[in-house]
Design a protein around this motif. Sequence first.
Motif, PDB file in Angstrom:
ATOM      1  N   GLY A  26      12.288   5.548  10.655  1.00 32.50           N
ATOM      2  CA  GLY A  26      13.656   6.017  10.814  1.00 32.50           C
ATOM      3  C   GLY A  26      14.586   5.256   9.898  1.00 32.50           C
ATOM      4  O   GLY A  26      14.143   4.498   9.017  1.00 32.50           O
ATOM      5  N   PRO A  27      15.883   5.414  10.080  1.00 27.58           N
ATOM      6  CA  PRO A  27      16.850   4.677   9.260  1.00 27.58           C
ATOM      7  C   PRO A  27      16.616   3.170   9.335  1.00 27.58           C
ATOM      8  O   PRO A  27      16.446   2.608  10.414  1.00 27.58           O
ATOM      9  CB  PRO A  27      18.199   5.060   9.884  1.00 27.58           C
ATOM     10  CG  PRO A  27      17.956   6.387  10.530  1.00 27.58           C
ATOM     11  CD  PRO A  27      16.546   6.327  11.036  1.00 27.58           C
ATOM     12  N   GLY A  28      16.573   2.529   8.173  1.00 25.11           N
ATOM     13  CA  GLY A  28      16.395   1.084   8.122  1.00 25.11           C
ATOM     14  C   GLY A  28      14.992   0.611   8.406  1.00 25.11           C
ATOM     15  O   GLY A  28      14.788  -0.588   8.627  1.00 25.11           O
ATOM     16  N   GLU A  29      14.013   1.518   8.398  1.00 25.72           N
ATOM     17  CA  GLU A  29      12.626   1.155   8.736  1.00 25.72           C
ATOM     18  C   GLU A  29      11.679   1.514   7.590  1.00 25.72           C
ATOM     19  O   GLU A  29      11.980   2.369   6.753  1.00 25.72           O
ATOM     20  CB  GLU A  29      12.178   1.885  10.003  1.00 25.72           C
ATOM     21  CG  GLU A  29      12.965   1.518  11.243  1.00 25.72           C
ATOM     22  CD  GLU A  29      12.539   2.322  12.458  1.00 25.72           C
ATOM     23  OE1 GLU A  29      12.728   1.812  13.584  1.00 25.72           O
ATOM     24  OE2 GLU A  29      12.017   3.460  12.297  1.00 25.72           O
ATOM     25  N   VAL A  30      10.513   0.865   7.609  1.00 19.38           N
ATOM     26  CA  VAL A  30       9.449   1.183   6.655  1.00 19.38           C
ATOM     27  C   VAL A  30       8.144   1.424   7.421  1.00 19.38           C
ATOM     28  O   VAL A  30       7.937   0.852   8.498  1.00 19.38           O
ATOM     29  CB  VAL A  30       9.253   0.055   5.620  1.00 19.38           C
ATOM     30  CG1 VAL A  30      10.556  -0.193   4.862  1.00 19.38           C
ATOM     31  CG2 VAL A  30       8.778  -1.241   6.267  1.00 19.38           C
ATOM     32  N   LEU A  31       7.315   2.278   6.875  1.00 23.55           N
ATOM     33  CA  LEU A  31       5.985   2.539   7.438  1.00 23.55           C
ATOM     34  C   LEU A  31       4.955   1.753   6.646  1.00 23.55           C
ATOM     35  O   LEU A  31       4.943   1.806   5.412  1.00 23.55           O
ATOM     36  CB  LEU A  31       5.663   4.025   7.386  1.00 23.55           C
ATOM     37  CG  LEU A  31       4.275   4.435   7.909  1.00 23.55           C
ATOM     38  CD1 LEU A  31       4.155   4.134   9.403  1.00 23.55           C
ATOM     39  CD2 LEU A  31       4.019   5.919   7.639  1.00 23.55           C
ATOM     40  N   ALA A  69       5.839   4.381   3.132  1.00 21.95           N
ATOM     41  CA  ALA A  69       7.028   5.228   3.180  1.00 21.95           C
ATOM     42  C   ALA A  69       8.196   4.399   3.681  1.00 21.95           C
ATOM     43  O   ALA A  69       8.012   3.411   4.400  1.00 21.95           O
ATOM     44  CB  ALA A  69       6.806   6.437   4.085  1.00 21.95           C
ATOM     45  N   VAL A  70       9.411   4.804   3.300  1.00 28.68           N
ATOM     46  CA  VAL A  70      10.614   4.123   3.769  1.00 28.68           C
ATOM     47  C   VAL A  70      11.569   5.142   4.366  1.00 28.68           C
ATOM     48  O   VAL A  70      11.590   6.310   3.960  1.00 28.68           O
ATOM     49  CB  VAL A  70      11.305   3.329   2.641  1.00 28.68           C
ATOM     50  CG1 VAL A  70      10.354   2.309   2.034  1.00 28.68           C
ATOM     51  CG2 VAL A  70      11.842   4.258   1.564  1.00 28.68           C
ATOM     52  N   GLY A  71      12.356   4.704   5.329  1.00 26.13           N
ATOM     53  CA  GLY A  71      13.327   5.563   5.963  1.00 26.13           C
ATOM     54  C   GLY A  71      14.660   5.549   5.241  1.00 26.13           C
ATOM     55  O   GLY A  71      14.863   4.779   4.286  1.00 26.13           O
ATOM     56  N   PRO A  72      15.593   6.377   5.685  1.00 24.96           N
ATOM     57  CA  PRO A  72      16.917   6.428   5.069  1.00 24.96           C
ATOM     58  C   PRO A  72      17.613   5.069   5.089  1.00 24.96           C
ATOM     59  O   PRO A  72      17.514   4.317   6.050  1.00 24.96           O
ATOM     60  CB  PRO A  72      17.669   7.433   5.958  1.00 24.96           C
ATOM     61  CG  PRO A  72      16.599   8.269   6.591  1.00 24.96           C
ATOM     62  CD  PRO A  72      15.443   7.355   6.794  1.00 24.96           C
ATOM     63  N   GLY A  73      18.282   4.779   3.986  1.00 21.71           N
ATOM     64  CA  GLY A  73      19.069   3.551   3.898  1.00 21.71           C
ATOM     65  C   GLY A  73      18.305   2.330   3.458  1.00 21.71           C
ATOM     66  O   GLY A  73      18.905   1.261   3.292  1.00 21.71           O
ATOM     67  N   VAL A  78      10.143  -0.919  -1.152  1.00 19.96           N
ATOM     68  CA  VAL A  78       9.737   0.381  -1.690  1.00 19.96           C
ATOM     69  C   VAL A  78       8.252   0.610  -1.411  1.00 19.96           C
ATOM     70  O   VAL A  78       7.489  -0.343  -1.185  1.00 19.96           O
ATOM     71  CB  VAL A  78       9.997   0.471  -3.208  1.00 19.96           C
ATOM     72  CG1 VAL A  78      11.487   0.314  -3.512  1.00 19.96           C
ATOM     73  CG2 VAL A  78       9.180  -0.578  -3.966  1.00 19.96           C
ATOM     74  N   PRO A  79       7.812   1.887  -1.392  1.00 15.69           N
ATOM     75  CA  PRO A  79       6.381   2.162  -1.226  1.00 15.69           C
ATOM     76  C   PRO A  79       5.561   1.414  -2.271  1.00 15.69           C
ATOM     77  O   PRO A  79       5.929   1.327  -3.446  1.00 15.69           O
ATOM     78  CB  PRO A  79       6.304   3.681  -1.415  1.00 15.69           C
ATOM     79  CG  PRO A  79       7.636   4.181  -0.965  1.00 15.69           C
ATOM     80  CD  PRO A  79       8.609   3.134  -1.430  1.00 15.69           C
ATOM     81  N   PRO A  99      11.050  -2.749  10.981  1.00 16.86           N
ATOM     82  CA  PRO A  99      12.423  -2.811  10.462  1.00 16.86           C
ATOM     83  C   PRO A  99      12.425  -3.470   9.084  1.00 16.86           C
ATOM     84  O   PRO A  99      11.807  -4.522   8.888  1.00 16.86           O
ATOM     85  CB  PRO A  99      13.151  -3.684  11.489  1.00 16.86           C
ATOM     86  CG  PRO A  99      12.343  -3.547  12.751  1.00 16.86           C
ATOM     87  CD  PRO A  99      10.927  -3.411  12.299  1.00 16.86           C
ATOM     88  N   ALA A 100      13.109  -2.843   8.141  1.00 20.28           N
ATOM     89  CA  ALA A 100      13.108  -3.372   6.776  1.00 20.28           C
ATOM     90  C   ALA A 100      13.612  -4.805   6.729  1.00 20.28           C
ATOM     91  O   ALA A 100      13.148  -5.612   5.912  1.00 20.28           O
ATOM     92  CB  ALA A 100      13.942  -2.478   5.871  1.00 20.28           C
ATOM     93  N   GLU A 101      14.519  -5.159   7.633  1.00 22.65           N
ATOM     94  CA  GLU A 101      15.080  -6.517   7.626  1.00 22.65           C
ATOM     95  C   GLU A 101      14.063  -7.564   8.049  1.00 22.65           C
ATOM     96  O   GLU A 101      14.260  -8.758   7.821  1.00 22.65           O
ATOM     97  CB  GLU A 101      16.301  -6.584   8.534  1.00 22.65           C
ATOM     98  CG  GLU A 101      16.008  -6.350   9.997  1.00 22.65           C
ATOM     99  CD  GLU A 101      17.239  -6.433  10.878  1.00 22.65           C
ATOM    100  OE1 GLU A 101      17.068  -6.455  12.113  1.00 22.65           O
ATOM    101  OE2 GLU A 101      18.347  -6.486  10.331  1.00 22.65           O
TER     102      GLU A 101
END
Length: 320
Positions: A26-31, A69-73, A78-79, A99-101
């Motif tokens: 989701g927003p602010g997250e990465v897979l 994959a990365v979410g919005p924002g 990056v992948p 969470p990307a943070e």
Amino acid sequence: MRAIVVPAYGDSSVLEYAERPDPEPGPGEVLVEVAATGVNFIDVYHREGRYPMPLPLVPGNEGAGTVTAVGPGVTDVVPGDRVAWASVMGSYAAKVVVPAEKAVRLPEGLAPDLAAAVLLQGLTAHYLTHSTYAIRSGDDVLVHAAAGGMGLLLVQMAKLRGARVIGTVSSAEKEKLARQAGADEVVGYEGFTEAVKEITDGAGVHVVYDGVGATTFDGSLASLRPRGMMALYGAASGPVPPFDPQRLNAGGSLFLTRPTLAHYTATREELLSRANDLLGWVASGAVKVHISQRYPLAEARRAHDDLEGRRTTGKLLLIP
């Protein structure tokens, strides 16, 4: 994807290897496609319900892998990036949303299994030795369970800061590991307080790092010198019963703290500062990571049994 699921609180038999829907960031997250997941005692506490969480839950707080994959924002991950994370629930799985943070890029050349084996415990060892009690050169330090995953890291970081380190262990094999990590003195749990006083000429240690809890608590307090600090960071043997704070006065105006990682990585800047120190030390060889055992993800029950049965040294990993 496959994951480990806890449908109800209990012993290791409640851990189920099950099919779960593929997560999406989701927003602010990465897979992240997981390369390795760290096994920690906090996972046992979540499984038992000692730290209650909504059920069913996918346990696990730590791992490493490749962003797919990365979410919005999300702009700073990056992948294709290789990342590690700590304190992200749901890590006993083939894929994890992080969470990307909380995603920490790995230094070039650092294997993801080493990152998964060190981040949670390494960040904890960092804040304990650098912030909770900032060790000074010449300090006497007592590290319990000195041959465990946390203990080996605490010993090494205490030595980097110039301490004399006393470690407790439960076997000759573990004594060897603790000494290889840099422990100056290694003693058994039986009578460790008297041994510490003898080693320090009756003075006691400046700080005790205690992740054992109930069975070592009294002896740990008694091992401190006046105005010494006890950092109780875990309770592998069970929670400490209530006690009278007057004991801290009687012991010599002692300090007692029960810290947790979240309060020492409260901002991304603080997280990255500690993580970059830690992963840099691992990449350079200044801090060595001892991986005791790698288990297939499906064998999480066996990993928990081995961890709780104190049949391990160093770090346990699950491999999806």
